[in-house]
Structure formats: C-alpha cells, structure tokens
Motif scaffolding. Structure first.
Motif, PDB file in Angstrom:
ATOM      1  N   HIS A   1       0.941  -1.246  -0.052  1.00 36.39           N
ATOM      2  CA  HIS A   1      -0.069  -0.055  -0.078  1.00 36.39           C
ATOM      3  C   HIS A   1       0.761   1.322   0.038  1.00 36.39           C
ATOM      4  CE1 HIS A   1      -3.643  -1.916   1.141  1.00 36.39           C
ATOM      5  NE2 HIS A   1      -3.040  -2.600   2.179  1.00 36.39           N
ATOM      6  N   ASP A   2       2.125   1.116   0.148  1.00 36.78           N
ATOM      7  CA  ASP A   2       3.012   2.051   0.565  1.00 36.78           C
ATOM      8  C   ASP A   2       3.372   3.019  -0.695  1.00 36.78           C
ATOM      9  OD1 ASP A   2       5.127   3.744   1.476  1.00 36.78           O
ATOM     10  OD2 ASP A   2       5.906   2.269   2.866  1.00 36.78           O
ATOM     11  N   VAL A   3       2.610   4.057  -1.164  1.00 36.00           N
ATOM     12  CA  VAL A   3       2.804   4.638  -2.249  1.00 36.00           C
ATOM     13  C   VAL A   3       4.270   5.472  -2.366  1.00 36.00           C
ATOM     14  CG1 VAL A   3       1.755   6.342  -3.878  1.00 36.00           C
ATOM     15  CG2 VAL A   3       0.273   5.296  -1.731  1.00 36.00           C
ATOM     16  N   GLU A   4       4.680   5.853  -1.161  1.00 38.33           N
ATOM     17  CA  GLU A   4       5.957   6.509  -1.102  1.00 38.33           C
ATOM     18  C   GLU A   4       7.084   5.766  -1.480  1.00 38.33           C
ATOM     19  OE1 GLU A   4       6.197   9.921  -0.806  1.00 38.33           O
ATOM     20  OE2 GLU A   4       3.976  10.288  -0.236  1.00 38.33           O
ATOM     21  N   PHE A   5       6.965   4.531  -0.926  1.00 41.99           N
ATOM     22  CA  PHE A   5       8.059   3.508  -1.197  1.00 41.99           C
ATOM     23  C   PHE A   5       8.123   2.975  -2.622  1.00 41.99           C
ATOM     24  CE2 PHE A   5       9.668  -0.867  -1.364  1.00 41.99           C
ATOM     25  CZ  PHE A   5      10.863  -0.556  -0.659  1.00 41.99           C
ATOM     26  N   VAL A   6       6.828   2.889  -3.405  1.00 45.11           N
ATOM     27  CA  VAL A   6       6.848   2.461  -4.649  1.00 45.11           C
ATOM     28  C   VAL A   6       7.480   3.689  -5.366  1.00 45.11           C
ATOM     29  CG1 VAL A   6       5.278   1.951  -6.356  1.00 45.11           C
ATOM     30  CG2 VAL A   6       4.812   0.889  -4.091  1.00 45.11           C
ATOM     31  N   ALA A   7       6.965   4.811  -5.023  1.00 52.12           N
ATOM     32  CA  ALA A   7       7.424   6.045  -5.738  1.00 52.12           C
ATOM     33  C   ALA A   7       8.902   6.048  -5.936  1.00 52.12           C
ATOM     34  CB  ALA A   7       6.924   7.243  -5.232  1.00 52.12           C
ATOM     35  N   GLU A   8       9.638   5.843  -4.814  1.00 50.59           N
ATOM     36  CA  GLU A   8      11.283   5.508  -4.727  1.00 50.59           C
ATOM     37  C   GLU A   8      11.636   4.633  -5.376  1.00 50.59           C
ATOM     38  OE1 GLU A   8      13.254   6.104  -1.096  1.00 50.59           O
ATOM     39  OE2 GLU A   8      11.527   7.651  -0.260  1.00 50.59           O
ATOM     40  N   CYS A   9      10.969   3.579  -5.752  1.00 54.00           N
ATOM     41  CA  CYS A   9      11.713   2.369  -6.287  1.00 54.00           C
ATOM     42  C   CYS A   9      11.318   2.492  -7.792  1.00 54.00           C
ATOM     43  CB  CYS A   9      11.007   0.904  -5.859  1.00 54.00           C
ATOM     44  SG  CYS A   9      11.433   0.877  -4.103  1.00 54.00           S
ATOM     45  N   ASN A  10      10.292   3.127  -8.106  1.00 49.18           N
ATOM     46  CA  ASN A  10      10.058   3.337  -9.480  1.00 49.18           C
ATOM     47  C   ASN A  10       9.855   1.890 -10.586  1.00 49.18           C
ATOM     48  OD1 ASN A  10       9.050   4.478 -11.878  1.00 49.18           O
ATOM     49  ND2 ASN A  10      11.166   5.279 -12.249  1.00 49.18           N
ATOM     50  N   PRO A  11       8.810   0.850  -9.849  1.00 44.16           N
ATOM     51  CA  PRO A  11       8.842  -0.368 -10.600  1.00 44.16           C
ATOM     52  C   PRO A  11       7.740  -0.156 -11.786  1.00 44.16           C
ATOM     53  CG  PRO A  11       7.642  -0.297  -8.514  1.00 44.16           C
ATOM     54  CD  PRO A  11       8.062   1.078  -8.773  1.00 44.16           C
ATOM     55  N   ARG A  12       7.200  -1.301 -12.261  1.00 48.66           N
ATOM     56  CA  ARG A  12       6.316  -1.441 -12.799  1.00 48.66           C
ATOM     57  C   ARG A  12       5.149  -1.645 -12.055  1.00 48.66           C
ATOM     58  NH1 ARG A  12       4.662  -7.029 -16.269  1.00 48.66           N
ATOM     59  NH2 ARG A  12       2.549  -6.755 -16.431  1.00 48.66           N
ATOM     60  N   VAL A  13       3.895  -0.907 -12.219  1.00 55.68           N
ATOM     61  CA  VAL A  13       2.849  -0.908 -10.799  1.00 55.68           C
ATOM     62  C   VAL A  13       1.697  -1.758 -11.735  1.00 55.68           C
ATOM     63  CG1 VAL A  13       1.292   0.368  -9.809  1.00 55.68           C
ATOM     64  CG2 VAL A  13       3.460   1.044 -10.042  1.00 55.68           C
ATOM     65  N   VAL A  14       1.215  -2.445 -10.934  1.00 58.12           N
ATOM     66  CA  VAL A  14      -0.010  -3.225 -11.514  1.00 58.12           C
ATOM     67  C   VAL A  14      -1.243  -2.768 -10.316  1.00 58.12           C
ATOM     68  CG1 VAL A  14      -1.259  -5.605 -11.546  1.00 58.12           C
ATOM     69  CG2 VAL A  14       1.148  -5.371 -12.422  1.00 58.12           C
ATOM     70  N   LEU A  15      -2.158  -2.193 -10.750  1.00 53.42           N
ATOM     71  CA  LEU A  15      -3.136  -1.497  -9.799  1.00 53.42           C
ATOM     72  C   LEU A  15      -4.607  -2.546  -9.669  1.00 53.42           C
ATOM     73  CD1 LEU A  15      -2.991   0.898  -8.325  1.00 53.42           C
ATOM     74  CD2 LEU A  15      -4.522   1.862  -9.846  1.00 53.42           C
ATOM     75  N   MET A  16      -4.872  -3.071  -8.404  1.00 54.86           N
ATOM     76  CA  MET A  16      -5.997  -4.092  -8.467  1.00 54.86           C
ATOM     77  C   MET A  16      -7.042  -3.269  -7.690  1.00 54.86           C
ATOM     78  SD  MET A  16      -4.463  -7.770  -7.924  1.00 54.86           S
ATOM     79  CE  MET A  16      -6.096  -8.542  -8.248  1.00 54.86           C
TER      80      MET A  16
END
Lengths: 266, 277
Positions: free
Chosen positions: B193-208
């Motif tokens: 759920h951690d948007v900030e973490f994902v933003a820092e990692c910049n991966p491919r995002v799959v949204l469900m």
C-alpha cells in the motif's frame, strides 16, 4: 475443517435464532436424553425427522448439511465397529437385526450431532455468554468462555496462514512415515501457540486499559427475555420428553423388520 | 516468467477474490502490485507459488502449470515472504530458522552452512546467529523471515507488504536490496500500500480493485494519474500531489522522484531570476 464449518454461528434473522439460548440448550439436552434412551431404529428415525423443520425454519440448511457431511465419517466408523463386533458375537443368523441395531447406533450419533449443530448454528457466542451469566456462573468464566469461542475461527484462519507460510518454505506435510508426519507439524504448532499467547497478553492489556472489572454490578446491553416462541419450544420439549419416557416403559417398540418383513422380499 | 491467464478464484466462503485476471511478468522485472484492502493482491500472488490454485484459468510459472506441480517444487523457484514474520518463525536460533527451508529442499550440510552464513551477512544478522528469533525486534524478525527465503536463492521473489512496521532506515535498506536483486536479473514482486516506497523504487505498477486489474504500467505514469488511482483507493505520492497542484504554472505532472522534483524547481527558479535581471 468442514465439520467445524457446520458448527460456526452465522448471523441470520430467523425465529430459531431469536429463541432464548437457555430454552434451546434445554431442548438439546432433552434431545440428547431421549436419543440415549432408545436403541431401536424407529424412534430414532422419528427424532431425526422432527428436527428437520427446525433447520429449514432457521435458514441454515446449507451449513447444517455441511455438519452432517462432516459427521458422516465418524458415523461410518460407528456403524462398522458396531456391525463387525455384533456380527462376531452373534453370528450370521441374526444378520438383519444386527444391521438394524448398527444403523440405530449410527443414527443416534447423527441425531446428537444434528441437535448440537442446530444449537451452535443459531446461537451467537454473545447470547451463550449471556445465558451462562443468567445461570449465575461467575462473569469471569462467562467472559473466558465467550472469548474462547470467539477466537476459534481466528485461530483456524491463522493456522491456515502459518501452513501456507511453511509450505512456501518447502515444508511437505504429507511426506515421510507416521513419526516424520507428526514432526512435520512442529513448524506449524510453535508459531500458532506463540501467537496465541502473545495475543492473549495483548487482549489482557486492552481489557485492563478499558477498565475491565471496574464495577461490581454489571449491566447488559441486551437482556434475555422469554417470549412466546420460547414457551412454545419449552412446552414441546417437555411434551416430547414425557412421551418418550412413557413410550419407553409402556409401549413395546416394533422393529423396522417386523413392520416391513424382511423375509417377504427374499 | 509468470503467466496468469484469465484467472478466477473463489474462496470456500463464496467470496470471489479474483474475477478474470490476466498478467505476464517477465524474468528480471520488478513489479509492485497495489490496491485497496480486499482487492485480491495477496490472493493473486499466492497463485504464483501454487498455494492457491485457480478456480478457472491457468497460472504458468516458467511454463509449468501450477496445478500440475507441488508447492514445494514451485517454492524452489518462487520465494514467498509472508507479511507477518510471526507466522513462520519457530526455530530455537536464527541460524536454524534460515537452514529450515534449505533442509526441506535437500541441500547438503556444507552447502547449508555456507548459504546460512551468506544470508545472515546479506541482511546484517550475523550477530544474531545463535539468538532465538523470538527475542528479536519486529524489524529484525522481518529480516530473519526474508533471510530464510533468500537463503535458497529463488529466481522469483515475492514480498507481501515488506514495508509495514519498518522505519525509514529499514525501508531504504530494503530498497537497496531490491535494486541489488534486480541487478542480479531476479524477478521481484512486491504487494504493498506504501505509495511513497513505490514512488522511490519506480517499478512497474499493477493496480488492482475488486478482484480485477484496473491499470498496469510504469509507476511514473500510474502514480501520477489521480483518476486511475482513485479506483483503487490510493492517493498519489506527496511530491506528485504538489506538482499536480502546480500544473497551471507550467510544471510537469508526471513527477514521482524527489530529486528530479528538486531539479525542476531549481531550473524554474533560475529561469525566473534570469527574467528579472
């Protein structure tokens, strides 16, 4: 698991759910007593059938069938042990009556499971605790009881998660001989127990911080009150009990094979 | 490679957690699966190592249908770190805990010893080698759980909510670690759920959302589209929200990186200064 599924309370609104748990418990005990009184097949069939309308009235048919399916395994064990041992004891001559006797024993068990299943499917743990309280059981015990009942599904779910976690680490539960298989469960039992203890400590802290036991005179949000339905069920149960006791001593109960002669079909 | 082909999954309780999910994760990809509670994220990743089998459709891991092979076989390829380390820790020492999976997979004793040392070292747990995992703090227990999976060097790594209950320092270490895995051409899938973490990692995002995939693409694109994120009850990372607010002044709207944002602001400021001079 499916057998427990058939005993798990679900909140549905039905005339049976609204009954007082004390009356329902009295009914279960009476059922138990009557079922144990008879060893003949005919009255047990009657006992089984008269409970079916209760199940449909409570709208729990699906879950009830699950509990019956869960009981089927134990029922078949009871049937076969009774059948095999009576057969060894009495020999081939009495085959039809042995068959009837084993079936009666099995049905007795099924009737017991049936009535307990109705009770647990339609009585919420809260009501159960309330009923205990009304029966002058100390509140601490009532609380412990309701908490234990409430945590069973939580623990079952947790056990499933732990099993998944260990399987993901290559644990194969069904591998090896009996001793190895028992040992396979250690990685599941230890986290389960540790978490249960941890959770109970947390629960105790949460209760303390919400001033558990601060007042001696507790009041309840819901009060149990006997309503018309309760009196009807209690009356029916008493009538059933009296009839059953009377029939036991004064009416000879025919065997099924006497009503439908076995020989005619041969 | 993981291929999910039109998978439906219904729990015994009757809840349909997945309603026709199709997804392809190539080798070496870094994917974050995001979405609100109950969207089906964990249910989906439990299909990747065969813990759950689809009610309808197929899941293929390196071409193997998960229905045809045991969880233990798949686990050798697909390492799965559960959300709560307390669901798996049971041994007397950290060392034993890490060796558990290696024993299950039938590694030789000398290999086990080497791997355990390697995993302890990788996650900075060497000093706890002989400590009981129950004596460790929450963050350390989480690292032991991670080490116990990494020890067998799986090709695909699934992390369920890896950042929950971790302080910034630990999150940063985790991020470095994931980048390291990526450099080694490993596939990493995180559920979070951690948007900030994902933003820092910049991966491919799959949204469900509600058992379906509602968006799939670069983090930079998805995390900066409020109308897409809204469907999954997620808000954009803070820096993107600032830039979205400032879009009318000519700022780009697709910024998720704080350093990049700083540079854009500096450029903007310098341009403004030049105008004044």
């Amino acid at each position: 698991m499916s057998m427990f599924e058939g005993l798990k309370f679900r909140k549905v609104s039905s005339p049976i759910h609204d009954l007082d748990p004390r009356v329902k418990f009295f009914y279960v005990i009476a059922m138990f007593a009557v079922a144990v009184m008879y060893m003949e097949l005919l009255p047990l069939i009657v006992l089984f059938l008269i409970q079916v309308p209760l199940v449909t009235m409570a709208k729990v048919t699906k879950q009830w069938i699950k509990s019956m399916r869960g009981a089927a395994f134990f029922a078949s064990i009871i049937f076969f042990t009774n059948f095999i041992f009576s057969y060894l004891y009495q020999g081939q001559q009495a085959l039809p009556s042995i068959l009837e006797y084993s079936m009666a024993m099995t049905l007795r068990f099924i009737v017991l499971v049936e009535s307990f299943s109705i009770f647990f499917l339609t009585t919420s743990p809260d009501h159960l605790g309330l009923a205990l309280e009304k029966s002058h059981v100390p509140y601490e015990f009532c609380f412990a009881f309701t908490t234990a009942v409430r945590f069973v599904p939580v623990l079952a779910e947790e056990a499933q998660t732990i099993m998944d976690a260990q399987k993901a680490r290559g644990l194969e539960l069904e591998k090896g001989n009996i001793l190895k298989r028992v040992r396979n469960y250690i990685p599941i039992l230890i986290p389960l127990i540790v978490n249960a203890i941890r959770r109970s400590l947390e629960l105790a802290e949460a209760m303390e911080s919400r001033a558990w036991g601060a007042t001696k005179n507790r009041t309840n949000l819901y009060e149990l009150k006997l309503r018309r339905g309760d009196y009807i069920l209690a009356l029916l149960t008493v009538v059933m009990l009296v009839l059953a006791v009377y029939a036991r001593w004064h009416i000879p109960i025919p065997r099924i094979m006497e009503i439908f002669p076995w020989k005619a079909s041969r | 490679m993981i291929e999910v082909k039109n998978v439906h999954f219904t729990y015994p309780s009757g809840v349909e957690a997945l309603q026709g999910v199709s997804l392809k994760i190539r080798n070496g990809e870094f994917v974050a699966i995001m979405g609100q509670n109950g969207a089906g994220k964990t249910t989906l990743v439990k299909h990747f190592n065969g813990l759950l089998k689809p009610s309808k459709g197929n899941v293929l891991v390196d071409g193997m249908d998960t229905r045809d092979v045991s969880v233990a076989t798949l686990a050798r390829k697909v390492g799965f770190v559960f959300q709560n380390p307390d669901h798996q820790l049971f041994s007397e020492t950290v060392e034993e805990e890490i060796a558990f999976a290696l024993r299950n997979f039938g590694f030789k004793e000398n290999v086990i010893k080497r791997r355990v040392t390697w995993a302890l070292n990788l996650l900075g747990l060497t000093q706890y080698r002989k400590t009981s995992p129950f004596m460790l703090s929450g963050g350390e227990r989480k690292r032991v759980a991670l080490a116990s999976v990494l020890a067998w060097n799986p090709k695909i790594l699934i992390l369920d909510e890896p950042t929950i209950g971790q302080d910034y320092g630990q999150k940063e270490k985790l991020r470095q670690f994931i980048l390291q895995m990526k450099a080694q051409k490993k596939t990493v899938v995180i559920v979070t759920h951690d948007v900030e973490f994902v933003a820092e990692c910049n991966p491919r995002v799959v949204l469900m959302s509600n058992g379906k995939i509602v968006a799939d693409g670069e983090a930079r694109k998805i995390l900066t589209s409020p109308e897409i994120l809204e469907k999954a009850a997620i808000i954009p990372p803070e820096i993107s929200r600032v830039f979205l607010e400032l879009s009318e002044f000519g700022f780009p709207t697709n910024v998720i990186d704080v350093y990049e944002a700083g540079e854009i602001i500096l450029d903007f400021w310098e341009a403004k200064n030049r105008e004044h001079v």
